[in-house]
Scaffold this motif. Structure first.
Motif, PDB file in Angstrom:
ATOM      1  N   LEU A  81       0.833  -1.198   0.000  1.00 53.56           N
ATOM      2  CA  LEU A  81       0.000   0.000   0.000  1.00 53.56           C
ATOM      3  C   LEU A  81       0.870   1.251   0.000  1.00 53.56           C
ATOM      4  O   LEU A  81       1.765   1.398   0.831  1.00 53.56           O
ATOM      5  CB  LEU A  81      -0.917  -0.002   1.225  1.00 53.56           C
ATOM      6  N   PHE A  82       0.584   2.116  -0.958  1.00 56.61           N
ATOM      7  CA  PHE A  82       1.278   3.388  -1.103  1.00 56.61           C
ATOM      8  C   PHE A  82       0.253   4.511  -0.987  1.00 56.61           C
ATOM      9  O   PHE A  82      -0.943   4.289  -1.173  1.00 56.61           O
ATOM     10  CB  PHE A  82       1.941   3.489  -2.487  1.00 56.61           C
ATOM     11  N   GLU A  83       0.732   5.735  -0.737  1.00 54.59           N
ATOM     12  CA  GLU A  83      -0.152   6.887  -0.766  1.00 54.59           C
ATOM     13  C   GLU A  83      -0.632   7.090  -2.204  1.00 54.59           C
ATOM     14  O   GLU A  83       0.161   7.036  -3.143  1.00 54.59           O
ATOM     15  CB  GLU A  83       0.583   8.136  -0.284  1.00 54.59           C
ATOM     16  N   ASP A  84      -1.925   7.287  -2.381  1.00 49.47           N
ATOM     17  CA  ASP A  84      -2.496   7.458  -3.715  1.00 49.47           C
ATOM     18  C   ASP A  84      -2.363   8.918  -4.149  1.00 49.47           C
ATOM     19  O   ASP A  84      -3.053   9.791  -3.642  1.00 49.47           O
ATOM     20  CB  ASP A  84      -3.964   7.038  -3.713  1.00 49.47           C
ATOM     21  N   THR A  85      -1.430   9.155  -5.066  1.00 46.43           N
ATOM     22  CA  THR A  85      -1.209  10.501  -5.594  1.00 46.43           C
ATOM     23  C   THR A  85      -1.154  10.439  -7.118  1.00 46.43           C
ATOM     24  O   THR A  85      -0.987   9.365  -7.714  1.00 46.43           O
ATOM     25  CB  THR A  85       0.127  11.090  -5.093  1.00 46.43           C
ATOM     26  N   LYS A  86      -1.282  11.592  -7.722  1.00 46.95           N
ATOM     27  CA  LYS A  86      -1.163  11.668  -9.182  1.00 46.95           C
ATOM     28  C   LYS A  86       0.243  11.250  -9.618  1.00 46.95           C
ATOM     29  O   LYS A  86       0.417  10.598 -10.641  1.00 46.95           O
ATOM     30  CB  LYS A  86      -1.474  13.088  -9.653  1.00 46.95           C
ATOM     31  N   GLN A  87       1.245  11.605  -8.817  1.00 48.17           N
ATOM     32  CA  GLN A  87       2.634  11.276  -9.153  1.00 48.17           C
ATOM     33  C   GLN A  87       2.866   9.759  -9.195  1.00 48.17           C
ATOM     34  O   GLN A  87       3.527   9.260 -10.104  1.00 48.17           O
ATOM     35  CB  GLN A  87       3.599  11.922  -8.143  1.00 48.17           C
ATOM     36  N   ILE A  88       2.312   9.030  -8.218  1.00 58.36           N
ATOM     37  CA  ILE A  88       2.533   7.576  -8.227  1.00 58.36           C
ATOM     38  C   ILE A  88       1.782   6.941  -9.391  1.00 58.36           C
ATOM     39  O   ILE A  88       2.283   6.015 -10.021  1.00 58.36           O
ATOM     40  CB  ILE A  88       2.191   6.914  -6.877  1.00 58.36           C
TER      41      ILE A  88
END
Length: 56
Positions: free
Chosen positions: A36-43
């Motif tokens: 699980l990662f932070e959901d950002t536009k960059q990822i």
């Protein structure tokens, strides 16, 4: 949260500087993990870049 099931993609994202927030057992198959990662536009852009590189 942005869920990744691929260890190869997870390793690549970590190499790009992204941090894993949590690791859990997969509900579909407990022998596997989900990352699980932070959901950002960059990822999301980075995942798209990774997938495009895999196609070539």
């Amino acid at each position: 949260m942005y869920i990744i099931r691929s260890l190869e993609l997870t390793n690549w994202l970590c190499g790009q500087g992204y941090k894993i927030l949590k690791v859990e057992d997969s509900e579909k198959n407990p022998k596997y993990k989900i990352f699980l990662f932070e959901d950002t536009k960059q990822i999301r852009n980075s995942v798209a870049k990774f997938l495009l590189q895999k196609e070539v």
